[in-house]
Design a protein around this motif. Structure first.
Motif, PDB file in Angstrom:
ATOM      1  N   LEU A  74      40.831  35.838  27.149  1.00 54.65           N
ATOM      2  CA  LEU A  74      41.177  37.253  27.156  1.00 54.65           C
ATOM      3  C   LEU A  74      40.020  38.044  27.741  1.00 54.65           C
ATOM      4  O   LEU A  74      38.917  38.047  27.207  1.00 54.65           O
ATOM      5  N   ILE A  75      40.269  38.692  28.877  1.00 55.89           N
ATOM      6  CA  ILE A  75      39.261  39.536  29.520  1.00 55.89           C
ATOM      7  C   ILE A  75      39.355  40.947  28.968  1.00 55.89           C
ATOM      8  O   ILE A  75      38.360  41.576  28.657  1.00 55.89           O
ATOM      9  N   GLY A  76      40.567  41.454  28.869  1.00 60.32           N
ATOM     10  CA  GLY A  76      40.769  42.791  28.327  1.00 60.32           C
ATOM     11  C   GLY A  76      41.602  43.654  29.245  1.00 60.32           C
ATOM     12  O   GLY A  76      42.369  43.161  30.069  1.00 60.32           O
ATOM     13  N   GLY A  77      41.407  44.933  29.100  1.00 60.24           N
ATOM     14  CA  GLY A  77      42.155  45.918  29.864  1.00 60.24           C
ATOM     15  C   GLY A  77      41.442  46.323  31.136  1.00 60.24           C
ATOM     16  O   GLY A  77      40.492  45.668  31.586  1.00 60.24           O
ATOM     17  N   PRO A  78      41.870  47.423  31.733  1.00 59.31           N
ATOM     18  CA  PRO A  78      41.317  47.842  33.022  1.00 59.31           C
ATOM     19  C   PRO A  78      39.817  48.135  32.973  1.00 59.31           C
ATOM     20  O   PRO A  78      39.112  47.832  33.933  1.00 59.31           O
ATOM     21  N   ASN A  79      39.327  48.702  31.879  1.00 55.91           N
ATOM     22  CA  ASN A  79      37.892  48.994  31.809  1.00 55.91           C
ATOM     23  C   ASN A  79      37.056  47.727  31.881  1.00 55.91           C
ATOM     24  O   ASN A  79      36.041  47.678  32.578  1.00 55.91           O
ATOM     25  N   GLN A  80      37.479  46.696  31.170  1.00 59.04           N
ATOM     26  CA  GLN A  80      36.729  45.443  31.176  1.00 59.04           C
ATOM     27  C   GLN A  80      36.790  44.767  32.548  1.00 59.04           C
ATOM     28  O   GLN A  80      35.780  44.249  33.033  1.00 59.04           O
ATOM     29  N   VAL A  81      37.966  44.784  33.172  1.00 63.04           N
ATOM     30  CA  VAL A  81      38.111  44.159  34.494  1.00 63.04           C
ATOM     31  C   VAL A  81      37.272  44.908  35.527  1.00 63.04           C
ATOM     32  O   VAL A  81      36.563  44.292  36.331  1.00 63.04           O
ATOM     33  N   MET A  82      37.313  46.228  35.492  1.00 61.02           N
ATOM     34  CA  MET A  82      36.536  47.014  36.460  1.00 61.02           C
ATOM     35  C   MET A  82      35.039  46.853  36.226  1.00 61.02           C
ATOM     36  O   MET A  82      34.258  46.814  37.185  1.00 61.02           O
ATOM     37  N   THR A  83      34.621  46.721  34.977  1.00 65.49           N
ATOM     38  CA  THR A  83      33.213  46.472  34.679  1.00 65.49           C
ATOM     39  C   THR A  83      32.767  45.148  35.282  1.00 65.49           C
ATOM     40  O   THR A  83      31.690  45.053  35.880  1.00 65.49           O
ATOM     41  N   LEU A  84      33.594  44.112  35.147  1.00 60.44           N
ATOM     42  CA  LEU A  84      33.271  42.819  35.762  1.00 60.44           C
ATOM     43  C   LEU A  84      33.154  42.952  37.280  1.00 60.44           C
ATOM     44  O   LEU A  84      32.253  42.366  37.888  1.00 60.44           O
ATOM     45  N   GLN A  85      34.045  43.725  37.876  1.00 60.77           N
ATOM     46  CA  GLN A  85      34.011  43.917  39.327  1.00 60.77           C
ATOM     47  C   GLN A  85      32.735  44.633  39.759  1.00 60.77           C
ATOM     48  O   GLN A  85      32.066  44.219  40.708  1.00 60.77           O
ATOM     49  N   VAL A  86      32.378  45.693  39.064  1.00 59.64           N
ATOM     50  CA  VAL A  86      31.181  46.463  39.415  1.00 59.64           C
ATOM     51  C   VAL A  86      29.921  45.604  39.291  1.00 59.64           C
ATOM     52  O   VAL A  86      28.986  45.723  40.080  1.00 59.64           O
ATOM     53  N   LYS A  87      29.914  44.709  38.320  1.00 58.99           N
ATOM     54  CA  LYS A  87      28.762  43.825  38.104  1.00 58.99           C
ATOM     55  C   LYS A  87      28.826  42.554  38.947  1.00 58.99           C
ATOM     56  O   LYS A  87      28.022  41.645  38.753  1.00 58.99           O
ATOM     57  N   ASN A  88      29.798  42.485  39.869  1.00 56.19           N
ATOM     58  CA  ASN A  88      29.992  41.302  40.724  1.00 56.19           C
ATOM     59  C   ASN A  88      30.200  40.028  39.914  1.00 56.19           C
ATOM     60  O   ASN A  88      29.757  38.950  40.304  1.00 56.19           O
ATOM     61  N   GLN A  89      30.897  40.148  38.792  1.00 57.05           N
ATOM     62  CA  GLN A  89      31.167  38.995  37.938  1.00 57.05           C
ATOM     63  C   GLN A  89      32.629  38.566  37.965  1.00 57.05           C
ATOM     64  O   GLN A  89      32.964  37.504  37.441  1.00 57.05           O
ATOM     65  N   LEU A  90      33.497  39.364  38.586  1.00 56.96           N
ATOM     66  CA  LEU A  90      34.914  39.035  38.596  1.00 56.96           C
ATOM     67  C   LEU A  90      35.206  37.836  39.492  1.00 56.96           C
ATOM     68  O   LEU A  90      35.897  36.909  39.076  1.00 56.96           O
ATOM     69  N   ALA A  91      34.681  37.826  40.706  1.00 58.04           N
ATOM     70  CA  ALA A  91      34.938  36.715  41.624  1.00 58.04           C
ATOM     71  C   ALA A  91      34.453  35.382  41.051  1.00 58.04           C
ATOM     72  O   ALA A  91      35.208  34.399  41.078  1.00 58.04           O
ATOM     73  N   PRO A  92      33.224  35.287  40.514  1.00 61.63           N
ATOM     74  CA  PRO A  92      32.803  34.014  39.927  1.00 61.63           C
ATOM     75  C   PRO A  92      33.705  33.565  38.774  1.00 61.63           C
ATOM     76  O   PRO A  92      33.960  32.365  38.610  1.00 61.63           O
ATOM     77  N   LEU A  93      34.206  34.506  38.002  1.00 60.00           N
ATOM     78  CA  LEU A  93      35.107  34.168  36.908  1.00 60.00           C
ATOM     79  C   LEU A  93      36.416  33.596  37.453  1.00 60.00           C
ATOM     80  O   LEU A  93      36.942  32.601  36.924  1.00 60.00           O
ATOM     81  N   LEU A  94      36.934  34.198  38.515  1.00 63.81           N
ATOM     82  CA  LEU A  94      38.159  33.694  39.147  1.00 63.81           C
ATOM     83  C   LEU A  94      37.947  32.301  39.746  1.00 63.81           C
ATOM     84  O   LEU A  94      38.826  31.447  39.672  1.00 63.81           O
ATOM     85  N   ILE A  95      36.785  32.078  40.308  1.00 64.34           N
ATOM     86  CA  ILE A  95      36.462  30.754  40.876  1.00 64.34           C
ATOM     87  C   ILE A  95      36.417  29.711  39.770  1.00 64.34           C
ATOM     88  O   ILE A  95      37.003  28.626  39.894  1.00 64.34           O
ATOM     89  N   ARG A  96      35.710  30.003  38.681  1.00 63.33           N
ATOM     90  CA  ARG A  96      35.609  29.049  37.562  1.00 63.33           C
ATOM     91  C   ARG A  96      36.963  28.720  36.974  1.00 63.33           C
ATOM     92  O   ARG A  96      37.202  27.596  36.524  1.00 63.33           O
ATOM     93  N   ALA A  97      37.880  29.686  36.974  1.00 69.27           N
ATOM     94  CA  ALA A  97      39.212  29.467  36.429  1.00 69.27           C
ATOM     95  C   ALA A  97      40.120  28.701  37.397  1.00 69.27           C
ATOM     96  O   ALA A  97      41.221  28.293  37.030  1.00 69.27           O
ATOM     97  N   GLY A  98      39.656  28.511  38.627  1.00 69.88           N
ATOM     98  CA  GLY A  98      40.467  27.813  39.627  1.00 69.88           C
ATOM     99  C   GLY A  98      41.519  28.714  40.257  1.00 69.88           C
ATOM    100  O   GLY A  98      42.469  28.220  40.868  1.00 69.88           O
ATOM    101  N   ALA A  99      41.343  30.018  40.139  1.00 70.35           N
ATOM    102  CA  ALA A  99      42.298  30.961  40.699  1.00 70.35           C
ATOM    103  C   ALA A  99      42.064  31.208  42.186  1.00 70.35           C
ATOM    104  O   ALA A  99      42.986  31.558  42.913  1.00 70.35           O
ATOM    105  N   ILE A 100      40.810  31.043  42.613  1.00 71.53           N
ATOM    106  CA  ILE A 100      40.465  31.209  44.031  1.00 71.53           C
ATOM    107  C   ILE A 100      39.454  30.137  44.410  1.00 71.53           C
ATOM    108  O   ILE A 100      38.783  29.572  43.556  1.00 71.53           O
ATOM    109  N   TRP A 101      39.396  29.873  45.702  1.00 75.00           N
ATOM    110  CA  TRP A 101      38.425  28.922  46.237  1.00 75.00           C
ATOM    111  C   TRP A 101      37.691  29.603  47.371  1.00 75.00           C
ATOM    112  O   TRP A 101      38.261  30.380  48.115  1.00 75.00           O
ATOM    113  N   ILE A 102      36.412  29.301  47.481  1.00 74.26           N
ATOM    114  CA  ILE A 102      35.644  29.887  48.585  1.00 74.26           C
ATOM    115  C   ILE A 102      35.047  28.762  49.396  1.00 74.26           C
ATOM    116  O   ILE A 102      34.709  27.748  48.951  1.00 74.26           O
TER     117      ILE A 102
END
Length: 102
Positions: A74-102
């Motif tokens: 559970l990540i949370g709502g929009p505030n938590q997701v946007m906070t992860l994005q601003v801190k450049n932590q959203l993409a690494p989280l998506l990679i670890r989950a196997g949602a995206i590949w780079i």
């Protein structure tokens, strides 16, 4: 909360949304912009949407959408997701989950 757990099991990204919610649209667009293909549950278009929404309320989400799970976590709502994005932590989280590949 068991129903929500079953809905997110074995899926890299799950978004509980409402088709008329602008924040839900924003979060879906943000996550899809990384190349992820989230499983989206539109609560206002589901037969049991009110029951799922009650479970999300019990988890502490009011309003209950959007709520995001990444890698069954559970990540949370929009505030938590946007906070992860601003801190450049959203993409690494998506990679670890196997949602995206780079």
């Amino acid at each position: 909360m068991e129903m929500v757990r079953r809905m997110v099991a074995d899926r890299p990204v799950v978004i509980f949304s409402r088709s008329t919610c602008c924040m839900s649209h924003t979060i879906k667009t943000l996550i899809s912009g990384f190349g992820a293909n989230p499983t989206v549950y539109e609560l206002d278009q589901m037969q049991n949407g009110q029951q799922v929404e009650r479970e999300l309320h019990k988890m502490g989400y009011k309003p209950s959408v959007p709520v995001v799970f990444i890698g069954q976590q559970l990540i949370g709502g929009p505030n938590q997701v946007m906070t992860l994005q601003v801190k450049n932590q959203l993409a690494p989280l998506l990679i670890r989950a196997g949602a995206i590949w780079i």
